[in-house]
Motif scaffolding. Structure first.
Motif, PDB file in Angstrom:
ATOM      1  N   MET A 152      48.914  72.929   3.675  1.00 38.76           N
ATOM      2  CA  MET A 152      48.517  71.527   3.720  1.00 38.76           C
ATOM      3  C   MET A 152      47.588  71.229   4.894  1.00 38.76           C
ATOM      4  N   VAL A 153      47.617  72.103   5.903  1.00 42.63           N
ATOM      5  CA  VAL A 153      46.830  71.935   7.124  1.00 42.63           C
ATOM      6  C   VAL A 153      46.173  73.265   7.468  1.00 42.63           C
ATOM      7  N   ASP A 154      44.968  73.207   8.043  1.00 40.35           N
ATOM      8  CA  ASP A 154      44.260  74.428   8.436  1.00 40.35           C
ATOM      9  C   ASP A 154      45.081  75.232   9.445  1.00 40.35           C
ATOM     10  N   GLU A 155      44.879  76.533   9.430  1.00 42.60           N
ATOM     11  CA  GLU A 155      45.478  77.392  10.454  1.00 42.60           C
ATOM     12  C   GLU A 155      44.937  77.008  11.828  1.00 42.60           C
ATOM     13  N   PHE A 199      44.119  67.268  13.616  1.00 42.55           N
ATOM     14  CA  PHE A 199      44.705  65.955  13.903  1.00 42.55           C
ATOM     15  C   PHE A 199      44.587  65.032  12.691  1.00 42.55           C
ATOM     16  N   LEU A 200      43.378  64.950  12.103  1.00 40.52           N
ATOM     17  CA  LEU A 200      43.171  64.116  10.917  1.00 40.52           C
ATOM     18  C   LEU A 200      44.017  64.596   9.745  1.00 40.52           C
ATOM     19  N   GLN A 201      44.052  65.910   9.559  1.00 38.38           N
ATOM     20  CA  GLN A 201      44.828  66.461   8.445  1.00 38.38           C
ATOM     21  C   GLN A 201      46.307  66.101   8.563  1.00 38.38           C
ATOM     22  N   MET A 202      46.855  66.226   9.753  1.00 36.86           N
ATOM     23  CA  MET A 202      48.269  65.913   9.942  1.00 36.86           C
ATOM     24  C   MET A 202      48.535  64.425   9.713  1.00 36.86           C
ATOM     25  N   LEU A 203      47.652  63.566  10.187  1.00 33.04           N
ATOM     26  CA  LEU A 203      47.832  62.132   9.978  1.00 33.04           C
ATOM     27  C   LEU A 203      47.804  61.787   8.491  1.00 33.04           C
ATOM     28  N   VAL A 204      46.863  62.378   7.764  1.00 35.21           N
ATOM     29  CA  VAL A 204      46.750  62.101   6.331  1.00 35.21           C
ATOM     30  C   VAL A 204      47.979  62.606   5.582  1.00 35.21           C
ATOM     31  N   VAL A 205      48.418  63.813   5.901  1.00 35.26           N
ATOM     32  CA  VAL A 205      49.604  64.366   5.236  1.00 35.26           C
ATOM     33  C   VAL A 205      50.818  63.482   5.479  1.00 35.26           C
ATOM     34  N   ARG A 206      51.020  63.061   6.717  1.00 30.93           N
ATOM     35  CA  ARG A 206      52.170  62.201   7.024  1.00 30.93           C
ATOM     36  C   ARG A 206      52.043  60.847   6.340  1.00 30.93           C
ATOM     37  N   ARG A 207      50.818  60.328   6.268  1.00 34.17           N
ATOM     38  CA  ARG A 207      50.589  59.042   5.600  1.00 34.17           C
ATOM     39  C   ARG A 207      50.952  59.138   4.113  1.00 34.17           C
ATOM     40  N   LEU A 208      50.484  60.178   3.448  1.00 29.14           N
ATOM     41  CA  LEU A 208      50.740  60.318   2.015  1.00 29.14           C
ATOM     42  C   LEU A 208      52.219  60.587   1.735  1.00 29.14           C
ATOM     43  N   LEU A 209      52.852  61.382   2.566  1.00 29.69           N
ATOM     44  CA  LEU A 209      54.288  61.624   2.415  1.00 29.69           C
ATOM     45  C   LEU A 209      55.073  60.319   2.558  1.00 29.69           C
ATOM     46  N   SER A 210      54.662  59.478   3.507  1.00 31.19           N
ATOM     47  CA  SER A 210      55.366  58.217   3.732  1.00 31.19           C
ATOM     48  C   SER A 210      55.192  57.263   2.563  1.00 31.19           C
ATOM     49  N   GLU A 211      54.093  57.420   1.809  1.00 32.17           N
ATOM     50  CA  GLU A 211      53.846  56.561   0.657  1.00 32.17           C
ATOM     51  C   GLU A 211      54.564  57.064  -0.603  1.00 32.17           C
ATOM     52  N   GLY A 212      55.281  58.161  -0.472  1.00 33.63           N
ATOM     53  CA  GLY A 212      56.099  58.633  -1.584  1.00 33.63           C
ATOM     54  C   GLY A 212      55.538  59.814  -2.341  1.00 33.63           C
ATOM     55  N   TYR A 213      54.363  60.333  -1.944  1.00 33.09           N
ATOM     56  CA  TYR A 213      53.818  61.519  -2.591  1.00 33.09           C
ATOM     57  C   TYR A 213      54.581  62.750  -2.103  1.00 33.09           C
ATOM     58  N   GLY A 214      54.865  63.672  -3.004  1.00 30.68           N
ATOM     59  CA  GLY A 214      55.540  64.905  -2.630  1.00 30.68           C
ATOM     60  C   GLY A 214      54.558  65.936  -2.115  1.00 30.68           C
ATOM     61  N   ALA A 215      55.080  66.955  -1.448  1.00 33.50           N
ATOM     62  CA  ALA A 215      54.230  68.013  -0.901  1.00 33.50           C
ATOM     63  C   ALA A 215      53.450  68.713  -2.005  1.00 33.50           C
TER      64      ALA A 215
END
Length: 217
Positions: free
Chosen positions: A57-60, A75-91
């Motif tokens: 889900m995030v670059d090495e 940094f951007l990737q982690m923020l986006v992943v956490r944002r989408l997870l919080s909105e109910g999207y699964g990994a």
């Protein structure tokens, strides 16, 4: 706190500990106020960063000698992943979305300038992700379509939308004497502190421009 462009210009390279501390300082302004997944409110940990990386889900991380280094893009990737997870999207639904998008696209996701739509693929492959620009006048059934797609991703059923006789109903809101807002029923309300700030800045700009034009007549 700095803005995202200011942070980008500094070209940071954090150690894992510094990266986690920075993320946890910024996350609250980009997460929805009423998250579908409340666990995402918890702080990011080094173990969680490694977990998202192992899932693709995030670059090495970059390597500097024996130490890992994390950049603005991580940094951007982690923020986006956490944002989408919080909105109910699964990994599984998010997949490598954050790795396939340019930094500006990731910034727009965080600022509310684009909207994520998850559509069902065939049952064996799970879900595909698409990014599309948020239009000023979305179709009346866009919100119901998004609810249906989220319900599919969670395995829940949802009743078909009920037709309305007036799909473009407006609500009048008195703000101040001489100032009112008209809100259409399909308006997408800002969901995070950052989106709310962007909307306020946009409204302020419109009002100041209007006042300036009136004075010049």
């Amino acid at each position: 706190m700095e803005s995202l462009p200011q942070l980008a210009q500094s070209q940071p390279q954090w150690t894992l500990r510094e990266f986690v501390e920075t993320l946890n300082g910024w996350l609250p302004q980009f997460l929805p106020e009423n998250p579908a997944n409340t666990r995402v409110r918890e702080d990011v940990t080094p173990r969680l960063v490694r977990h998202y990386t192992s899932l693709g889900m995030v670059d090495e991380a970059l390597k500097q000698g024996r130490e890992a280094r994390y950049t603005y893009r991580h940094f951007l990737q982690m923020l986006v992943v956490r944002r989408l997870l919080s909105e109910g999207y699964g990994a599984e639904a998010i997949g490598d979305l954050a790795k396939t998008k340019e930094n500006r696209e990731l910034e727009l996701l965080l600022e509310g300038g684009v909207q994520l739509t998850v559509t069902a693929a065939n049952p064996a492959l799970g879900f595909l992700q698409q990014i599309k620009q948020r239009r000023p006048s979305p179709s009346p059934d866009s919100s119901s379509a998004k609810r249906r797609s989220r319900a599919v991703s969670s395995g829940k059923s949802i009743a078909p939308p009920t037709p309305t006789s007036n799909p473009t109903q407006w609500t009048r809101i008195d703000v101040l004497p001489g100032l009112e807002l008209h809100v259409r029923e399909d308006f997408t309300y800002p969901n995070s502190p950052q989106e709310q700030q962007n909307l306020l800045q946009h409204l302020t700009h419109i009002l100041l421009t209007f006042a300036k034009n009136r004075r010049s007549k």
